[in-house]
Design a protein around this motif. Structure first.
Motif, PDB file in Angstrom:
ATOM      1  N   SER A  12       6.027  29.928  -2.271  1.00  0.00           N
ATOM      2  CA  SER A  12       4.683  29.342  -2.278  1.00  0.00           C
ATOM      3  C   SER A  12       4.678  28.031  -3.055  1.00  0.00           C
ATOM      4  N   LYS A  21       3.829  24.097  -1.531  1.00  0.00           N
ATOM      5  CA  LYS A  21       2.753  23.278  -2.095  1.00  0.00           C
ATOM      6  C   LYS A  21       3.292  21.981  -2.697  1.00  0.00           C
ATOM      7  N   SER A  22       4.512  22.038  -3.227  1.00  0.00           N
ATOM      8  CA  SER A  22       5.075  20.855  -3.895  1.00  0.00           C
ATOM      9  C   SER A  22       5.462  19.741  -2.931  1.00  0.00           C
ATOM     10  N   SER A  45       3.738  18.872  -0.136  1.00  0.00           N
ATOM     11  CA  SER A  45       2.600  18.499   0.716  1.00  0.00           C
ATOM     12  C   SER A  45       2.570  16.991   0.975  1.00  0.00           C
ATOM     13  N   GLU A  54      -2.428  22.581   9.927  1.00  0.00           N
ATOM     14  CA  GLU A  54      -1.839  22.983   8.653  1.00  0.00           C
ATOM     15  C   GLU A  54      -0.544  23.767   8.869  1.00  0.00           C
ATOM     16  N   HIS A  74       1.587  27.140   7.226  1.00  0.00           N
ATOM     17  CA  HIS A  74       1.385  28.355   6.426  1.00  0.00           C
ATOM     18  C   HIS A  74       2.721  28.961   6.007  1.00  0.00           C
ATOM     19  N   ALA A  86       0.525  30.889   1.180  1.00  0.00           N
ATOM     20  CA  ALA A  86       0.298  29.517   0.733  1.00  0.00           C
ATOM     21  C   ALA A  86       0.171  28.635   1.971  1.00  0.00           C
ATOM     22  N   SER A  87      -0.466  27.478   1.819  1.00  0.00           N
ATOM     23  CA  SER A  87      -0.634  26.577   2.961  1.00  0.00           C
ATOM     24  C   SER A  87      -0.772  25.137   2.478  1.00  0.00           C
ATOM     25  N   ILE A  88      -0.440  24.199   3.371  1.00  0.00           N
ATOM     26  CA  ILE A  88      -0.654  22.779   3.100  1.00  0.00           C
ATOM     27  C   ILE A  88      -1.334  22.167   4.319  1.00  0.00           C
TER      28      ILE A  88
END
Length: 484
Positions: free
Chosen positions: A329, A333-334, A336, A451, A453, A470-472
């Motif tokens: 996760s 996110k890192s 994005s 997006e 996932h 988690a998603s961006i």
């Protein structure tokens, strides 16, 4: 040292020695009583009466006691007995008393080098996070693997009592045996992860957010399953026409069929005469052959992808514990901003058109999917997906064999691996030639990728899609400026 004056202490040492040294042939308690000068007949009788009144002791559990944990006290021993049906549990508190006679007698007579570490050495333990999905491999069939490790390494493996806990504890009398057991368990885990453990998560680009697309998928399934089922029902109904009977009062009974009439003459109440010469020869047309249905081609509802989970697959992952899920996760996110840069900070859309097989031929298809075309053919979507893949590989979250796979974006519509029931086998397949003939050039439409996932398999959110860990976001459509 151990106090020799208390008879209750000998009972505790007796239980301890049964576990610590199984090679003692004589009764340890009797031996201690004899060498310490307290082997009296009344002591034996009192102990026997005590056991008899308690219903007998069926089990005595003993664990190694660390010397550092034993505090000095006076020569007082306490025995607490608790009765529960036929079971009696005894809690024995051993006081360390310096008694030269007892110390020398024990060292010379009973406690050899094998027993001393069990009574005096400090217990060592190691907590190992393995993940709930791997515990079954450590236990083995009916606990066979666990038992083998414990016997070979001289350790005890303690498993969590709750499914939510993902750590095991390895207990032993030395750091060496605990370390060797942990390495053995790690080797078992590595082998299971590589060959037996199923994928638990994946990076997905959701498409089920579009109702018009899910409707097309529903119609796709119904046209394959529903139409054939209706034909089969109609065929069955046409064969269920019943003949009619018409009984007349004039002594004649006619059985009407297809151009057939049989005359029955009633001679009396018990006899009926049939004129067989009046029965003409009739030939009936052959029964039409049964129309094939989906099951004849190895197709059933279970191998269709649920429309509410429709997606593009970027990367498959095996995340067997919470630590790896949290790490994945964080990685997603890192990156994005890097993903948005790869997309040139512009929206990206795709077109789904036609059908193709991932494995096998059309006659023995295993995976049927809709190919993906990027609108504009700039390669921005593939670049963004490669950024995601590289980040997960660098983080050590991708298996080596998966890291070598070339990315092929696809939207799966049928997968034989999802089959439920007795028909399922290792290399399961289905005949997709008829499906390809009807939908091989199907235009499923154009859709914006909104997006990415980190999706968890086999777990679903309220909307029916895979659980999102988690998603961006991807760049959205630019809103048109309103002009006067």
């Amino acid at each position: 040292m151990i106090a020799c004056s208390s008879r209750s202490l000998f009972f505790g040492v007796d239980c301890a020695l049964k576990y610590a040294n199984p090679f003692l042939k004589s009764n340890p308690l009797t031996y201690f009583e004899r060498i310490s000068g307290v082997a009296k007949e009344d002591a034996r009788m009192d102990r026997n009466k005590k056991l008899k009144s308690a219903g007998g002791i069926r089990q005595c559990q003993w664990r190694p006691v660390s010397v550092s944990n034993i505090q000095e006290s006076t020569a007082e021993d306490s025995v607490n007995e608790l009765e529960d049906g036929d079971h009696v549990q005894e809690t024995i508190k051993v006081a360390q008393v310096v008694t030269n006679n007892c110390d020398s007698t024990i060292s010379a007579g009973v406690l050899n080098d094998t027993v001393k570490p069990m009574l005096s050495a400090e217990k060592h333990s190691l907590m190992l996070e393995v993940g709930a999905s791997l515990i079954r491999f450590i236990k083995g069939k009916e606990g066979s693997t666990q038992k083998k490790i414990e016997e070979e390494m001289g350790v005890k493996i303690v498993f969590p009592s709750s499914k939510k806990e993902e750590s095991i504890v390895i207990e032993g009398i030395s750091t060496d045996c605990v370390t060797r057991a942990s390495k053995k368990i790690q080797a078992i885990m590595d082998e299971a992860i590589e060959s037996s453990l199923d994928y638990s998560h994946f990076i997905s680009l959701p498409l089920a957010i579009y109702p018009e697309l899910t409707d097309k998928l529903v119609n796709f399934q119904n046209s394959i399953l529903g139409t054939n089922d209706v034909s089969a029902d109609e065929n069955l109904e046409s064969d269920s026409i019943e003949d009619t009977l018409d009984i007349k009062n004039k002594g004649q009974e006619l059985i009407k069929g297809r151009d057939v009439a049989v005359e029955l003459k009633v001679e009396d109440e018990k006899h009926v005469k049939v004129d067989l010469t009046s029965i003409p020869f009739v030939s009936y047309p052959p029964k039409p052959p049964r129309l094939p249905n989906a099951s004849d081609f190895g197709i059933d509802k279970s191998i269709f992808i649920k429309p509410t989970t429709f997606h593009l697959t970027v990367l498959m992952l095996k995340l067997w514990n919470k630590e790896r899920v949290n790490a994945a996760s964080g990685v997603l996110k890192s990156i994005s901003s890097k993903v948005i840069d790869a997309l040139d900070n512009r929206p990206i859309s795709i077109r789904l058109k036609g059908l193709d097989t991932m494995r096998g031929s059309l006659s023995k298809a295993r995976v049927l999917y809709a190919p993906v075309e990027e609108i504009g053919s700039e390669g921005r979507l593939l670049s963004a997906c490669q950024v995601i893949i590289n980040a997960f590989v660098e983080a050590g979250l991708v298996l080596e064999k998966d890291a070598k796979q070339k990315l092929k974006l696809h939207a799966t519509v049928m997968n034989a691996r999802h089959r439920k029931g007795k028909r399922r086998r290792k290399n399961d397949s289905f005949d997709a030639r008829g499906i390809f003939k009807q939908f091989g050039s199907e235009d499923w439409g154009e859709y914006l990728i909104r997006e990415a996932h980190l999706s968890q398999r086999f777990v679903f959110d309220e909307n029916g899609y895979y659980h999102c860990c988690a998603s961006i976001p991807f760049p959205g459509k630019e809103e048109r400026q309103q002009t006067d």
